[in-house]
Design a protein around this motif. Structure first.
Motif, PDB file in Angstrom:
ATOM      1  N   LEU A   1      17.437  -5.904   0.746  1.00 62.18           N
ATOM      2  CA  LEU A   1      18.357  -7.031   0.608  1.00 62.18           C
ATOM      3  C   LEU A   1      18.952  -7.440   1.947  1.00 62.18           C
ATOM      4  O   LEU A   1      19.108  -8.629   2.233  1.00 62.18           O
ATOM      5  N   ARG A   2      19.263  -6.451   2.786  1.00 62.93           N
ATOM      6  CA  ARG A   2      19.796  -6.762   4.118  1.00 62.93           C
ATOM      7  C   ARG A   2      18.757  -7.505   4.958  1.00 62.93           C
ATOM      8  O   ARG A   2      19.096  -8.458   5.664  1.00 62.93           O
TER       9      ARG A   2
ATOM     10  N   ARG B   1      16.332  -9.394   3.863  1.00 64.90           N
ATOM     11  CA  ARG B   1      16.216 -10.756   3.329  1.00 64.90           C
ATOM     12  C   ARG B   1      17.376 -11.619   3.800  1.00 64.90           C
ATOM     13  O   ARG B   1      17.197 -12.783   4.167  1.00 64.90           O
ATOM     14  N   ALA B   2      18.570 -11.051   3.762  1.00 62.45           N
ATOM     15  CA  ALA B   2      19.753 -11.801   4.194  1.00 62.45           C
ATOM     16  C   ALA B   2      19.655 -12.148   5.673  1.00 62.45           C
ATOM     17  O   ALA B   2      19.996 -13.264   6.075  1.00 62.45           O
ATOM     18  N   ASP B   3      19.164 -11.218   6.467  1.00 67.22           N
ATOM     19  CA  ASP B   3      19.004 -11.487   7.897  1.00 67.22           C
ATOM     20  C   ASP B   3      17.985 -12.594   8.129  1.00 67.22           C
ATOM     21  O   ASP B   3      18.188 -13.465   8.975  1.00 67.22           O
TER      22      ASP B   3
ATOM     23  N   ALA C   1      28.568  -8.134   7.356  1.00 63.40           N
ATOM     24  CA  ALA C   1      28.335  -7.001   6.473  1.00 63.40           C
ATOM     25  C   ALA C   1      29.619  -6.213   6.397  1.00 63.40           C
ATOM     26  O   ALA C   1      30.291  -6.012   7.404  1.00 63.40           O
TER      27      ALA C   1
ATOM     28  N   ALA D   1      17.206 -14.960   6.085  1.00 64.61           N
ATOM     29  CA  ALA D   1      17.748 -16.224   5.593  1.00 64.61           C
ATOM     30  C   ALA D   1      18.873 -16.736   6.479  1.00 64.61           C
ATOM     31  O   ALA D   1      19.408 -17.810   6.247  1.00 64.61           O
ATOM     32  N   GLU D   2      19.208 -15.970   7.492  1.00 63.71           N
ATOM     33  CA  GLU D   2      20.269 -16.304   8.440  1.00 63.71           C
ATOM     34  C   GLU D   2      21.576 -16.648   7.741  1.00 63.71           C
ATOM     35  O   GLU D   2      22.192 -17.681   7.984  1.00 63.71           O
ATOM     36  N   THR D   3      21.959 -15.735   6.877  1.00 62.12           N
ATOM     37  CA  THR D   3      23.268 -15.898   6.247  1.00 62.12           C
ATOM     38  C   THR D   3      24.322 -15.650   7.296  1.00 62.12           C
ATOM     39  O   THR D   3      24.017 -15.401   8.461  1.00 62.12           O
ATOM     40  N   ASP D   4      25.543 -15.635   6.920  1.00 59.84           N
ATOM     41  CA  ASP D   4      26.619 -15.487   7.902  1.00 59.84           C
ATOM     42  C   ASP D   4      26.559 -14.148   8.633  1.00 59.84           C
ATOM     43  O   ASP D   4      27.238 -13.989   9.638  1.00 59.84           O
TER      44      ASP D   4
END
Length: 176
Positions: free
Chosen positions: A83-84, A86-88, A96, A90-93
């Motif tokens: 999940l981390r 994927r989030a990275d 963490a 997707a360039e989320t904020d």
């Protein structure tokens, strides 16, 4: 000879009797994070009670249960890492939540010793830390610890011996 299948009441009674030890092992598998350990134990119980994980009787119930806890913690760790990633991607904020570690209570000598031991345990390689924890804190034999970890008895003995030696060295360094 395989043991007779346990009904829901018998399973629940065994899980209840081993809860404190299972939670202690889950804490170790989850780097002493209470919330994660609670989730791992709960997920383990769901697996056992729903029949996803079944005791075959090849080892003691306790040894088998600790193996299920360990694998559940590993699955959780892998899922969170995925999940981390994927989030990275997707360039989320990117924020963490930092993992909070409780500061040791300096006024209580026992708490300080426990902190020092936990810190020394954390410095051990994973397999050494796991076998030492299972033997010291969970009261398993080295052979049973090897079963939980999925390694041979000889390998478990080697990790146990090296882990004890390394702990002795680390704690001696702390005393200087």
């Amino acid at each position: 000879m395989a043991p007779p299948a346990l009904n829901a009441g018998e399973l629940e009674a065994r899980l209840t009797g081993l809860h404190a030890d299972s939670y202690g092992w889950a804490l170790s598998c989850c780097d002493w994070n209470d919330a994660e350990a609670e989730d791992v134990v709960q997920t383990t119980y769901v697996k056992v009670l729903s029949g996803q994980a079944r005791w075959s009787g090849r080892s003691t119930f306790r040894t088998w249960l600790f193996g299920v806890v360990r694998l559940t913690a590993l699955e959780r760790r892998r899922r969170e890492a995925s999940l981390r990633r994927r989030a990275d991607r997707a360039e989320t904020d990117g924020s963490a939540a930092p993992t909070a570690t409780a500061a040791p209570d300096e006024a209580v000598l026992a708490a300080e010793r426990a902190r020092r031991l936990r810190q020394a345990l954390d410095e051990l390689p994973d397999r050494q830390r796991e076998v030492v924890h299972l033997v010291f804190y969970q009261g398993l034999t080295v052979s049973e610890a090897g079963e939980v970890m999925g390694v041979s008895v000889g390998s478990a003995r080697t990790h146990y011996h090296r882990g004890k030696q390394r702990l002795k060295t680390l704690l001696a360094e702390d005393d200087r």
